[in-house]
Write a protein that holds these residues in place. Structure first.
Motif, short mmCIF file in Angstrom:
data_model
loop_
_atom_site.label_atom_id
_atom_site.label_comp_id
_atom_site.label_asym_id
_atom_site.label_seq_id
_atom_site.Cartn_x
_atom_site.Cartn_y
_atom_site.Cartn_z
N VAL A 302 0.86 -1.19 0.00
CA VAL A 302 0.00 0.00 0.00
C VAL A 302 0.89 1.24 0.00
CG1 VAL A 302 -1.73 1.33 1.24
CG2 VAL A 302 -1.89 -1.16 1.18
N THR A 303 0.72 2.08 -1.00
CA THR A 303 1.51 3.30 -1.14
C THR A 303 0.68 4.51 -0.70
OG1 THR A 303 2.68 2.34 -3.01
CG2 THR A 303 2.83 4.73 -2.74
N VAL A 304 1.33 5.41 0.02
CA VAL A 304 0.65 6.62 0.49
C VAL A 304 1.23 7.83 -0.23
CG1 VAL A 304 0.12 8.11 2.46
CG2 VAL A 304 0.19 5.63 2.75
N GLU A 305 0.36 8.61 -0.88
CA GLU A 305 0.77 9.85 -1.53
C GLU A 305 0.08 11.02 -0.83
OE1 GLU A 305 -0.06 9.80 -5.66
OE2 GLU A 305 1.03 7.92 -6.06
N VAL A 306 0.87 12.00 -0.42
CA VAL A 306 0.34 13.19 0.25
C VAL A 306 0.50 14.37 -0.71
CG1 VAL A 306 0.50 14.70 2.25
CG2 VAL A 306 0.95 12.25 2.50
N LYS A 307 -0.64 14.95 -1.09
CA LYS A 307 -0.64 16.09 -2.02
C LYS A 307 -1.26 17.28 -1.32
CE LYS A 307 -1.17 13.08 -6.07
NZ LYS A 307 -1.99 12.77 -7.27
N LEU A 308 -0.40 18.09 -0.75
CA LEU A 308 -0.88 19.25 0.01
C LEU A 308 -0.33 20.53 -0.62
CD1 LEU A 308 -0.30 17.93 3.64
CD2 LEU A 308 -2.38 17.81 2.28
N PRO A 309 -1.18 21.45 -1.05
CA PRO A 309 -0.69 22.69 -1.65
C PRO A 309 -0.13 23.63 -0.57
CG PRO A 309 -3.07 22.76 -1.43
CD PRO A 309 -2.64 21.38 -1.00
N ALA A 310 0.67 24.55 -1.00
CA ALA A 310 1.19 25.56 -0.08
C ALA A 310 0.07 26.52 0.32
CB ALA A 310 2.35 26.32 -0.73
N GLY A 311 0.20 27.08 1.51
CA GLY A 311 -0.76 28.09 1.94
C GLY A 311 -2.06 27.54 2.49
N LEU A 312 -2.05 26.28 2.93
CA LEU A 312 -3.27 25.74 3.54
C LEU A 312 -3.60 26.51 4.82
CD1 LEU A 312 -3.04 21.85 3.28
CD2 LEU A 312 -4.82 23.32 2.32
N ASP A 335 -7.78 -1.94 4.12
CA ASP A 335 -8.57 -3.17 4.10
C ASP A 335 -9.42 -3.28 2.84
OD1 ASP A 335 -7.48 -3.74 6.54
OD2 ASP A 335 -9.20 -3.02 7.71
N ALA A 336 -9.70 -2.13 2.19
CA ALA A 336 -10.49 -2.16 0.96
C ALA A 336 -9.62 -2.48 -0.26
CB ALA A 336 -11.18 -0.81 0.76
N MET A 337 -8.29 -2.63 -0.03
CA MET A 337 -7.37 -2.94 -1.14
C MET A 337 -6.59 -4.22 -0.79
SD MET A 337 -5.96 0.90 -2.12
CE MET A 337 -5.22 1.17 -0.50
N PRO A 338 -7.24 -5.37 -0.86
CA PRO A 338 -6.56 -6.61 -0.46
C PRO A 338 -5.35 -6.94 -1.33
CG PRO A 338 -8.66 -7.07 -1.55
CD PRO A 338 -8.63 -5.60 -1.31
N ASP A 339 -5.34 -6.46 -2.55
CA ASP A 339 -4.20 -6.73 -3.46
C ASP A 339 -3.26 -5.55 -3.55
OD1 ASP A 339 -5.33 -9.23 -4.02
OD2 ASP A 339 -6.58 -8.38 -5.61
N GLY A 340 -3.36 -4.61 -2.63
CA GLY A 340 -2.51 -3.44 -2.65
C GLY A 340 -3.13 -2.32 -3.45
N GLY A 341 -2.53 -1.17 -3.34
CA GLY A 341 -3.04 -0.01 -4.06
C GLY A 341 -2.44 1.28 -3.52
N THR A 342 -3.12 2.37 -3.77
CA THR A 342 -2.60 3.69 -3.41
C THR A 342 -3.62 4.44 -2.57
OG1 THR A 342 -1.35 3.79 -5.48
CG2 THR A 342 -1.68 5.87 -4.30
N ILE A 343 -3.13 5.07 -1.52
CA ILE A 343 -3.94 5.98 -0.71
C ILE A 343 -3.43 7.39 -0.95
CG2 ILE A 343 -4.58 6.67 1.63
CD1 ILE A 343 -4.25 3.78 2.50
N ILE A 344 -4.33 8.26 -1.38
CA ILE A 344 -3.96 9.64 -1.70
C ILE A 344 -4.61 10.56 -0.67
CG2 ILE A 344 -4.05 11.46 -3.44
CD1 ILE A 344 -4.31 9.26 -5.55
N ILE A 345 -3.77 11.34 0.01
CA ILE A 345 -4.25 12.30 1.01
C ILE A 345 -4.11 13.70 0.40
CG2 ILE A 345 -3.94 13.22 3.32
CD1 ILE A 345 -2.74 10.56 4.15
N GLU A 346 -5.24 14.38 0.26
CA GLU A 346 -5.26 15.70 -0.36
C GLU A 346 -5.97 16.69 0.55
OE1 GLU A 346 -5.74 14.75 -5.07
OE2 GLU A 346 -7.47 14.27 -3.78
N ALA A 347 -5.68 17.95 0.39
CA ALA A 347 -6.35 19.01 1.14
C ALA A 347 -6.38 20.27 0.29
CB ALA A 347 -5.65 19.27 2.47
N ARG A 348 -7.38 21.07 0.53
CA ARG A 348 -7.48 22.35 -0.19
C ARG A 348 -8.31 23.33 0.63
NH1 ARG A 348 -11.38 19.44 -3.61
NH2 ARG A 348 -13.48 20.31 -3.29
#
Length: 575
Positions: A302-312, A335-348
């Motif tokens: 499971v890979t985690v990607e955090v995409k947060l812009p500047a100035g939040l 748990d929803a990715m039994p074969d692996g996948g990507t979790i993307i954390i974003e904010a705006r």
């Protein structure tokens, strides 16, 4: 006996409104008729007055011609009256009563001799006479006959007025009927709304009972498992002398207790009753610091990607609860990715557009590439103990904690999902314009012997709890005196002032609770520190709002030592 409740009144109101409207219309017509009669009387009086003035002017004009028997001049003055179209006949008579000059436009002829008298009506005509005098000398008389308004003309004059009155009366009647129908329709609508509210209340009650049943069953299941672990561990501790095995059993009991405390906190978070400790948080920095925690909680595929812009923008939340919410969402995504996948954390940032910034929000979204959630289940994902996982794989409280945290922070939470494409759980939290909270530098740990022999007043009504807390405090090197309730504690403090700290439960029998006790102590001895403890979230929130120290039950001896050390250190620094 007839009932005159609100419903009975509403039923009679339409008929009453219609009766008022009809009565008002009749009153308008009657008032208009009376006004017309009165105006007709005034009109006749005005015509008589004008005719009298006209005949007196004529009498004054022909006085000299009659005195000198100048028939031509008299004739000229009489004919001058023909300019008035309402005048039918005019005549001047000399002192002997003979006709000196006359003018007849229409109607019957003139009388041979003029008879003086008050104005009189002669059918549709008005006859006015006046003597012609010079001082006390009678020179003759004048006769004036003018036409009154004909009935046909009078009818035409009042026809328009009558039409307006009738139209006004009809309008009032129509409005009354319309209002009566509107009132009747409103009554029916209110009755339907009441019936619908009853049905909705019955449905809500049914749903509430269903949710309570599900909640109770889930809590009972989880706590029974925890009690089973604790009970079995204690029984086995009595049956073994192997140090390694005893340590494993002790750790198992400790884990069961910790899981029970965590379960309670999650339930309180869902009900928005957990005592939050809000602080101004830079969400970018907080999420960046969670990488290690997420790495330990997720699998290698499971890979985690955090995409947060500047100035939040900053937000004001309980930082630890924010981390728990993010972790709960990430674990559900894992748990929803039994074969692996990507979790993307974003904010705006989501500005409201208002000049003062009110309504500005920060949106945090955590998206996965898992199997997704069926549409019919989306509305239930925040319910406590609802889970799509296999038995034993989850408590169903993770997302309910997220929902409770978002609502308790003044925001909201939601979920979007498509089968086979993944799920997005989002939180929208109000923006904070306050400065970010700066965490104070940690004090160096103090050795256990530094506590000396501080005297502690323990206020606890439960004998079993009091016994264990006394043992914990004595283990930490404190001298303990116990009081069974708040009133007893106040009596002890009045008789013995040699206490360094008061440690009191908040919920106790009697009229005086722990928070009341803390207030009384603050008035009697402002420099005596008070630490409150409770497992009841509402009480903890009330104490926290007053700035009191609160230690949440259950607590470990390390947390107890740290709280006492901080309170006593604060007193030492202040002195």
């Amino acid at each position: 006996m007839s009932r005159k409740g609100p419903l009975g009144w509403s039923r009679t109101r339409p008929a009453l409104t219609l009766s008022i409207a009809v009565g008002l219309a009749i009153a308008i017509v009657a008032a208009a008729f009376a006004m017309a009669v009165y105006n007709e009387h005034l009109s006749q009086q005005e015509r008589i007055r004008q005719a009298e003035v006209q005949v007196r002017i004529l009498a004054g004009s022909v006085a000299a011609p009659l005195a000198f028997d100048d028939r031509a001049a008299t004739k000229e003055y009489v004919n001058a009256q023909s300019s008035n179209p309402d005048v039918e006949a005019v005549a001047a008579y000399d002192m002997q009563g003979r006709l000196a000059a006359s003018f007849v436009r229409t109607g019957p002829g003139l009388p041979s001799r003029n008879t003086l008298g008050p104005p009189r009506n002669d059918g549709s005509r008005l006859v006015v006479t006046s003597p012609v005098t010079e001082g006390e000398t009678m020179l003759g008389s004048v006769y004036l006959r003018t036409a009154l308004e004909s009935p046909a003309r009078r009818a035409m004059r009042y026809a328009g007025f009558a039409l307006l009155i009738v139209m006004a009366a009809l309008l009032v009647a129509v409005l009354g009927v319309a209002n009566a129908r509107e009132v009747e329709a409103y009554r029916k609508l209110q009755a339907e709304i009441r019936e619908r509210e009853k049905a909705e209340e019955a449905l809500r009650q049914s749903q509430k009972m269903e949710a309570m049943g599900q909640l109770t069953g889930g809590v009972a299941h989880d706590f029974n498992n925890l009690l089973m672990v604790a009970s079995s561990g204690i029984d086995l501790l009595d049956r073994t002398t192997d140090p390694a095995r005893r340590e494993r059993l002790r750790q198992g009991v400790r884990q069961a207790i910790d899981r029970g405390a965590s379960l309670t906190q999650q339930l309180l978070a869902f009900s928005r009753r957990t005592p939050l400790k809000p602080e101004v948080v830079d969400i970018g920095e907080r999420l960046a610091g969670m990488h290690a925690l997420l790495d330990r909680s997720l699998r290698e595929d499971v890979t985690v990607e955090v995409k947060l812009p500047a100035g939040l923008w900053r937000i004001e939340v309980d930082a630890s609860q924010l981390e728990v919410a993010v972790l709960n969402i990430a674990i559900n995504a894992r748990d929803a990715m039994p074969d692996g996948g990507t979790i993307i954390i974003e904010a705006r940032n989501e500005p409201s557009g208002r000049p003062d910034g009110a309504g500005d929000l920060v949106r945090l979204a955590i998206r996965d590439t898992g199997v997704g959630v069926a549409p019919e289940m989306l509305s239930r994902v925040f319910e406590p103990f609802f889970t799509t996982k296999a038995v034993g794989k989850g408590t169903g409280l993770g997302l309910s904690q997220v929902y409770g945290f978002a609502r308790a922070s003044g925001g909201e939470a939601g979920v979007e999902s498509k089968l086979g494409e993944g799920t997005t759980v989002w939180l929208r939290i109000p923006r904070s314009t306050k400065a970010a909270t700066v965490e104070p530098a940690a004090l160096p740990p103090r050795p256990s012997t530094s506590t000396g022999r501080h005297r502690i007043l323990l206020v606890e009504d439960d004998d079993n709890v009091a016994q264990l807390v006394e043992e914990m405090l004595r283990e930490l090197g404190y001298e303990v005196v116990r009081a069974g309730d708040a009133l007893a504690a106040l009596e002890v403090l009045r008789n013995d002032s040699a206490f360094d700290l008061v440690f009191s439960d908040m919920v106790m029998p009697g009229d005086v609770g722990g928070l009341d006790l803390a207030r009384d102590i603050s008035r009697l001895r402002p420099n005596l520190p008070v630490i409150l403890t409770t497992g009841y979230s509402a009480a903890a929130a009330a104490a926290t709002n007053e700035g009191r120290r609160v230690l949440i039950k259950p607590y470990r001896i390390e947390a107890l030592a740290a709280e006492f050390d901080a309170a006593l250190s604060g007193v030492a620094r202040a002195s």
